[in-house]
Design an enzyme around this catalytic site. Structure first.
Site, mmCIF file in Angstrom:
data_model
loop_
_atom_site.group_PDB
_atom_site.id
_atom_site.type_symbol
_atom_site.label_atom_id
_atom_site.label_comp_id
_atom_site.label_asym_id
_atom_site.label_seq_id
_atom_site.Cartn_x
_atom_site.Cartn_y
_atom_site.Cartn_z
ATOM 1 N N HIS A 44 -20.525 35.204 60.112
ATOM 2 C CA HIS A 44 -19.338 34.359 59.944
ATOM 3 C C HIS A 44 -18.812 33.705 61.183
ATOM 4 O O HIS A 44 -18.205 34.340 62.056
ATOM 5 C CB HIS A 44 -18.116 35.240 59.371
ATOM 6 C CG HIS A 44 -16.983 34.646 58.859
ATOM 7 N ND1 HIS A 44 -16.644 34.339 57.569
ATOM 8 C CD2 HIS A 44 -16.435 33.359 59.374
ATOM 9 C CE1 HIS A 44 -15.674 33.795 57.234
ATOM 10 N NE2 HIS A 44 -15.403 33.001 58.633
ATOM 11 N N HIS A 46 -17.413 30.005 62.968
ATOM 12 C CA HIS A 46 -17.045 28.370 63.136
ATOM 13 C C HIS A 46 -17.293 27.611 64.300
ATOM 14 O O HIS A 46 -17.063 28.178 65.394
ATOM 15 C CB HIS A 46 -15.404 28.278 63.211
ATOM 16 C CG HIS A 46 -14.783 29.000 61.720
ATOM 17 N ND1 HIS A 46 -14.748 28.371 60.557
ATOM 18 C CD2 HIS A 46 -14.534 30.114 61.396
ATOM 19 C CE1 HIS A 46 -14.000 28.926 59.601
ATOM 20 N NE2 HIS A 46 -14.197 30.266 60.190
ATOM 21 N N LYS A 130 -19.521 28.949 50.218
ATOM 22 C CA LYS A 130 -18.106 29.638 50.452
ATOM 23 C C LYS A 130 -16.829 29.215 49.645
ATOM 24 O O LYS A 130 -16.793 28.068 49.352
ATOM 25 C CB LYS A 130 -17.697 29.219 51.821
ATOM 26 C CG LYS A 130 -16.391 29.658 52.343
ATOM 27 C CD LYS A 130 -16.500 31.168 53.079
ATOM 28 C CE LYS A 130 -15.159 31.859 53.411
ATOM 29 N NZ LYS A 130 -14.924 31.485 54.585
ATOM 30 N N HIS A 167 -13.088 33.952 51.057
ATOM 31 C CA HIS A 167 -11.898 34.085 51.626
ATOM 32 C C HIS A 167 -11.062 34.499 50.849
ATOM 33 O O HIS A 167 -10.547 33.918 50.000
ATOM 34 C CB HIS A 167 -11.266 32.668 52.317
ATOM 35 C CG HIS A 167 -10.207 32.833 53.361
ATOM 36 N ND1 HIS A 167 -10.165 32.692 54.492
ATOM 37 C CD2 HIS A 167 -8.958 33.293 52.709
ATOM 38 C CE1 HIS A 167 -8.888 33.002 54.991
ATOM 39 N NE2 HIS A 167 -8.142 33.248 54.028
ATOM 40 N N HIS A 205 -14.234 38.697 56.769
ATOM 41 C CA HIS A 205 -13.109 39.101 57.564
ATOM 42 C C HIS A 205 -11.990 39.821 56.945
ATOM 43 O O HIS A 205 -10.924 39.648 56.847
ATOM 44 C CB HIS A 205 -12.342 37.857 58.225
ATOM 45 C CG HIS A 205 -12.171 36.584 57.145
ATOM 46 N ND1 HIS A 205 -11.463 36.872 56.205
ATOM 47 C CD2 HIS A 205 -12.674 35.415 57.462
ATOM 48 C CE1 HIS A 205 -11.413 35.624 55.697
ATOM 49 N NE2 HIS A 205 -12.031 34.820 56.286
ATOM 50 N N LEU A 250 -5.918 34.037 59.964
ATOM 51 C CA LEU A 250 -5.979 34.361 58.718
ATOM 52 C C LEU A 250 -7.363 34.782 58.510
ATOM 53 O O LEU A 250 -8.222 34.296 58.520
ATOM 54 C CB LEU A 250 -5.816 32.904 57.853
ATOM 55 C CG LEU A 250 -4.317 32.337 58.008
ATOM 56 C CD1 LEU A 250 -4.287 30.940 57.525
ATOM 57 C CD2 LEU A 250 -3.292 33.390 57.644
ATOM 58 N N ASP A 278 -15.788 35.470 62.719
ATOM 59 C CA ASP A 278 -14.903 34.653 62.539
ATOM 60 C C ASP A 278 -14.410 33.786 63.821
ATOM 61 O O ASP A 278 -13.052 33.688 63.598
ATOM 62 C CB ASP A 278 -13.641 35.183 61.527
ATOM 63 C CG ASP A 278 -12.888 33.850 60.792
ATOM 64 O OD1 ASP A 278 -13.320 32.866 60.884
ATOM 65 O OD2 ASP A 278 -11.803 34.261 60.432
HETATM 66 O O1 DOR Z 1 -8.055 32.177 61.493
HETATM 67 C C1 DOR Z 1 -8.839 31.472 60.897
HETATM 68 N N1 DOR Z 1 -9.423 30.491 61.144
HETATM 69 N N2 DOR Z 1 -9.259 32.095 59.384
HETATM 70 C C2 DOR Z 1 -9.983 31.104 58.722
HETATM 71 O O2 DOR Z 1 -9.960 31.527 57.579
HETATM 72 C C3 DOR Z 1 -10.422 29.841 59.146
HETATM 73 C C4 DOR Z 1 -10.488 29.814 60.700
HETATM 74 C C5 DOR Z 1 -10.496 28.344 61.121
HETATM 75 O O3 DOR Z 1 -11.410 27.509 60.567
HETATM 76 O O4 DOR Z 1 -9.893 28.019 62.009
HETATM 77 ZN ZN ZN Z 2 -13.849 31.928 58.885
#
Ligand code: DOR
Ligand code: ZN
Length: 376
Positions: A44, A46, A130, A167, A205, A250, A278
Site C-alpha cells: 500500500h 502513494h 480500491k 479504505h 491500514h 487517516l 501507506d
Molecule cells: O493518511 C492518509 N493519506 N490516508 C489516506 O487514506 C490517503 C493518504 C493520502 O493519499 O495522502
Molecule cells: Zn493510502
C-alpha cells in the site's frame, strides 16, 4: 459498546492461525544485530505524480521490490488505460539500476463499468481495485457514494480474481472520528464479505483491535495491511507538545491499546497480516496549515521502522513473513528471490527532502532511527 473503552478487546482470547497470544511471551529474546530477509514488498503506497514522484519512488525502490500503488491522483486512476500511462511515468522516474515493479490499482467510482474490471485483469499490470468511500480521505471525492451501486463491479472482481482494497472508514459526520473504522466494519464490511464469498479483500491500514480481530477470524481471502506509523505511534503523538500535523493521517492514530493489538497481529505470524506502509507524501505547507492534509511519509525508512517495532517486541524472526512472504502469497504472486540486510545502527533521519518546488517532512525528521538497511 464504545470503540475506545476497551470493552471489546478481549485480547487474551485471540488466536492467529496456529499462533496464540501466550506463545508471544515465549519468543526468543536473543539480541540480533543484523538480519537478512527476502526483499520485501509494500502492499500500500502513494507515489503521487510529476516532480514529487521522483523523490519518493527512489526511497521505495531502495527497499522494496514491488509496491501496490494507490490510484488517488487528481484526476484519479479510474481506467486501465490511465493505470498503464501512470505506470510508465513511475517507471521513468525509478532510478536506472533499480528493478522496482509498480503494481497498479483502479479507483472505483459509482460509475465503474464491470468491463473495466475485465480489462484491468487482462492487462496483467493492474492487480486490484480500491474502494474509497466518497469523502473519506485525500482525493476521495470521486469515490463510491454507496457500495450498493457497485454490485456488478464487485461480482466481476470476484469472478475475475481481482482483489478489492478498502479504505475502511464511514464518512457519516455523526460518527466519532476515532470510531469510523469500527463502524465501517459493522455497517459495510461484514455485508461485503458475506455477499461475495470468493472476493479477495484487503482491509487497508487497519488501526483498531476491532479490525485486527475481524480480519483474524474472517475467511482466508480477507487480509489486512498494517502501516509502520500505526505500529510506532498512538494518538498521543498527534498532540505531543502541541499539534503535530506530520502525525495526522487517516485513519487517524488510535489509543495505545489499539496499537498493541496491531502489533500482536503484525508479529503473530498469521499470513492475513502484511506490510503496507501507506506512505503518503504531502508538501510541508499543505500539512502545516489550517485544514492540513492527512498522510505520514515513511518510505525513506520504512523497513527500518518495521524492524524497530518487531525488534522492540522481540519478534525480529517474524519480520520476514510479514514484510516479504504474506503479501505475495495473498496476492498469488511469486515471493521475491533477492535478499536485503539490516543492521542495528543508529542514523539521523534528514529534517526534510526536496519535494517538487517544496519540501517533504518525513516521519522522525531530524531524529534517529535504530535500524539501517545496509545491503540489497
Ligand atoms: O493518511 C492518509 N493519506 N490516508 C489516506 O487514506 C490517503 C493518504 C493520502 O493519499 O495522502
Ligand atoms: Zn493510502
Amino acid at each position: 459498546m464504545s470503540a475506545d473503552n476497551g470493552e471489546a478487546l478481549n485480547l487474551e482470547d485471540w488466536q492467529f492461525g496456529s499462533f496464540s497470544i501466550d506463545d508471544l511471551q515465549l519468543l526468543d529474546k536473543d539480541i540480533m544485530d543484523r538480519i537478512t530477509i527476502t526483499t520485501p514488498d509494500d502492499w500500500h503506497l502513494h507515489l503521487r505524480d510529476g516532480e514529487a514522484l521522483r523523490t519518493v519512488v527512489a526511497h521505495s525502490a531502495a527497499q522494496f521490490a514491488r509496491a501496490i500503488v494507490m490510484p488517488n491522483l487528481t484526476p484519479p486512476v479510474i481506467t486501465t488505460a490511465l493505470a498503464q500511462a501512470y505506470r510508465k511515468r513511475i517507471l521513468s522516474a525509478v532510478p536506472s539500476q533499480s528493478l522496482f515493479d509498480p503494481l497498479m490499482t483502479l479507483y472505483l467510482t459509482d460509475n465503474t463499468d464491470p468491463d473495466e474490471i475485465r480489462r484491468a485483469k487482462n492487462s496483467n499490470i493492474v492487480l486490484a481495485a480500491k474502494y474509497y468511500p466518497a469523502g473519506a480521505t485525500t482525493n476521495s471525492d470521486s469515490g463510491v457514494t454507496d457500495i450498493g451501486r457497485c454490485h456488478a463491479v464487485l461480482q466481476a472482481m470476484a469472478d475475475e480474481g481481482l482483489p478489492l482494497l478498502i479504505h475502511g472508514e464511514v464518512t457519516d459526520p455523526a460518527i466519532d472520528v476515532f470510531d469510523r473504522e469500527k463502524v465501517f466494519i459493522e455497517r459495510e464490511l461484514i455485508g461485503i464479505v458475506e455477499r461475495y464469498p470468493t472476493l479477495s479483500i484487503v482491509l487497508e491500514h487497519i488501526t483498531t483491535s476491532h479490525a485486527a480481530q475481524f480480519v483474524a477470524s474472517a475467511r482466508p481471502n480477507v487480509g489486512a495491511t498494517i502501516t509502520a506509523h500505526h505500529l510506532l505511534l498512538n494518538r498521543n503523538a498527534i498532540f505531543q507538545g502541541g499539534v503535530r500535523p506530520h502525525h495526522y493521517c487517516l485513519p487517524v492514530l488510535k489509543r495505545e491499546e489499539h496499537r498493541q493489538a496491531l502489533l500482536k497481529a503484525a508479529i503473530s505470524g498469521d499470513p492475513k497480516f502484511f506490510l503496507g506502509t501507506d506512505s503518503a507524501p504531502h508538501e510541508r505547507g499543505t500539512k502545516e496549515c489550517d485544514g492540513g492534509c492527512a498522510g505520514v511519509y515513511t518510505a525513506h525508512a520504512a523497513l527500518e521502522f518495521y524492524a524497530e517495532v518487531f525488534d522492540a517486541a522481540g519478534a525480529l524472526d517474524r519480520l520476514e513473513g510479514f514484510a516479504s512472504h504474506h503479501g505475495a502469497d495473498f496476492y498469488g504472486v511469486p515471493r521475491n528471490t533477492t535478499r536485503i540486510a539490516l543492521e542495528r545502527s543508529e542514523w539521523r533521519v534528514p529534517g526534510s527532502f526536496p519535494y517538487g518546488e517544496g519540501q517533504l517532512v518525513p516521519l522522525r525528521a531530524g531524529a534517529t532511527a535504530a535500524w539501517k538497511v545496509v545491503a540489497s
